[in-house]
Design a protein around this motif. Structure first.
Motif, short mmCIF file in Angstrom:
data_model
loop_
_atom_site.label_atom_id
_atom_site.label_comp_id
_atom_site.label_asym_id
_atom_site.label_seq_id
_atom_site.Cartn_x
_atom_site.Cartn_y
_atom_site.Cartn_z
N ASP A 24 61.23 -46.07 93.04
CA ASP A 24 60.09 -46.82 93.26
C ASP A 24 58.66 -46.67 92.99
OD1 ASP A 24 59.39 -43.84 94.81
OD2 ASP A 24 59.10 -45.23 96.56
N ALA A 25 58.29 -46.25 92.00
CA ALA A 25 57.14 -46.30 91.69
C ALA A 25 57.35 -46.58 90.15
CB ALA A 25 56.10 -44.52 91.40
N VAL A 26 58.47 -47.09 89.20
CA VAL A 26 58.68 -47.29 88.46
C VAL A 26 58.30 -48.13 87.60
CG1 VAL A 26 60.61 -48.12 86.45
CG2 VAL A 26 61.14 -46.42 88.02
N ARG A 27 57.81 -48.86 86.58
CA ARG A 27 57.12 -49.88 86.09
C ARG A 27 55.20 -49.87 86.89
NH1 ARG A 27 59.87 -51.42 82.06
NH2 ARG A 27 61.81 -52.07 82.04
N HIS A 28 54.91 -49.08 87.24
CA HIS A 28 53.01 -48.72 87.56
C HIS A 28 52.65 -48.24 86.71
CE1 HIS A 28 54.10 -50.82 90.74
NE2 HIS A 28 55.17 -49.95 91.34
N GLY A 29 53.08 -47.50 85.13
CA GLY A 29 52.63 -46.97 84.45
C GLY A 29 52.64 -45.06 84.17
N PHE A 30 52.86 -44.31 85.24
CA PHE A 30 53.41 -43.26 85.16
C PHE A 30 53.80 -42.68 84.16
CE2 PHE A 30 52.37 -44.77 89.91
CZ PHE A 30 51.81 -44.50 90.01
N GLY A 31 54.94 -42.96 84.35
CA GLY A 31 55.11 -42.52 83.11
C GLY A 31 54.41 -42.50 81.56
N ARG A 32 54.41 -43.64 81.22
CA ARG A 32 53.04 -43.69 79.96
C ARG A 32 51.87 -43.13 80.32
NH1 ARG A 32 52.76 -47.44 76.26
NH2 ARG A 32 54.37 -48.96 76.59
N GLN A 33 50.90 -42.73 81.24
CA GLN A 33 50.24 -41.49 81.72
C GLN A 33 50.20 -40.13 80.75
OE1 GLN A 33 48.22 -42.03 85.19
NE2 GLN A 33 47.49 -40.23 85.02
N LEU A 34 51.53 -39.70 81.72
CA LEU A 34 52.38 -38.74 81.46
C LEU A 34 52.58 -38.60 79.71
CD1 LEU A 34 54.19 -37.13 84.14
CD2 LEU A 34 52.69 -36.60 83.74
N TYR A 35 53.01 -39.81 79.24
CA TYR A 35 53.60 -39.42 77.85
C TYR A 35 52.59 -39.25 77.38
CZ TYR A 35 54.28 -40.59 73.27
OH TYR A 35 54.14 -40.26 71.77
N GLN A 36 50.93 -39.91 76.91
CA GLN A 36 50.10 -40.00 76.68
C GLN A 36 49.54 -38.59 76.85
OE1 GLN A 36 48.75 -42.71 75.00
NE2 GLN A 36 48.02 -40.47 73.87
#
Length: 154
Positions: free
Chosen positions: A79-91
């Protein structure tokens, strides 16, 4: 990882394979967790939204290659996909890896995660068959990123 993988991998893998694989691939790696190279994102209520990290050791072998780091155990709540959390962790991972003067990233991505890594600038490598135990393998994709081509290397 359990909730994320169970839901998000369901469209990419047969149910019987996931039922066998999930108990093995959702176990937290204590060495990675203690390394300082694994991050979590929580909401204001303390609910875990995303997790992920990196290592110098190649998953499964412990092999280390000069200049190469590995993305490890990324997951985002469905339910949190496509909110930028994965990208933030990747960065966060990429910044740390660049500070260590690593020049390449490698990831053994689940079939459903290829698009995520592609959007981060990774390219598809070879198809993998990850051995989970003596009789079980999980199809995956090697994803590669040259960090020297993506931003200034200091």
């Amino acid at each position: 990882m359990g909730l994320s993988y169970r839901v998000l991998m369901a469209g990419a893998y047969p149910a019987d394979l996931l039922a066998q694989a999930l108990p093995m691939i959702t176990k937290a790696n204590p060495v990675l967790l203690a390394s300082g190279r694994y991050g979590l994102i929580e909401d204001d209520a303390g609910r875990l939204l995303a997790c992920g990290g990196w290592s110098l050791e190649r998953p499964g072998s412990g092999e280390m290659v000069e200049g190469l780091a590995h993305i490890r155990h990324f997951a985002v709540r469905p339910d949190a996909v496509r909110h930028g959390f994965g990208r933030q962790l990747y960065q966060w991972c990429e910044d740390a890896v660049r500070a260590q003067r690593m020049t390449h990233f490698e990831c053994h991505a689940s079939l459903n995660a290829e698009g995520f890594y592609r959007r981060l600038g990774f390219r598809r490598g070879r198809e993998l068959s990850l051995r989970l135990n003596a009789s079980l393998t999980l199809p995956a994709i090697e994803m590669l990123k040259n960090l020297e081509r993506h931003g200034v290397q200091s």
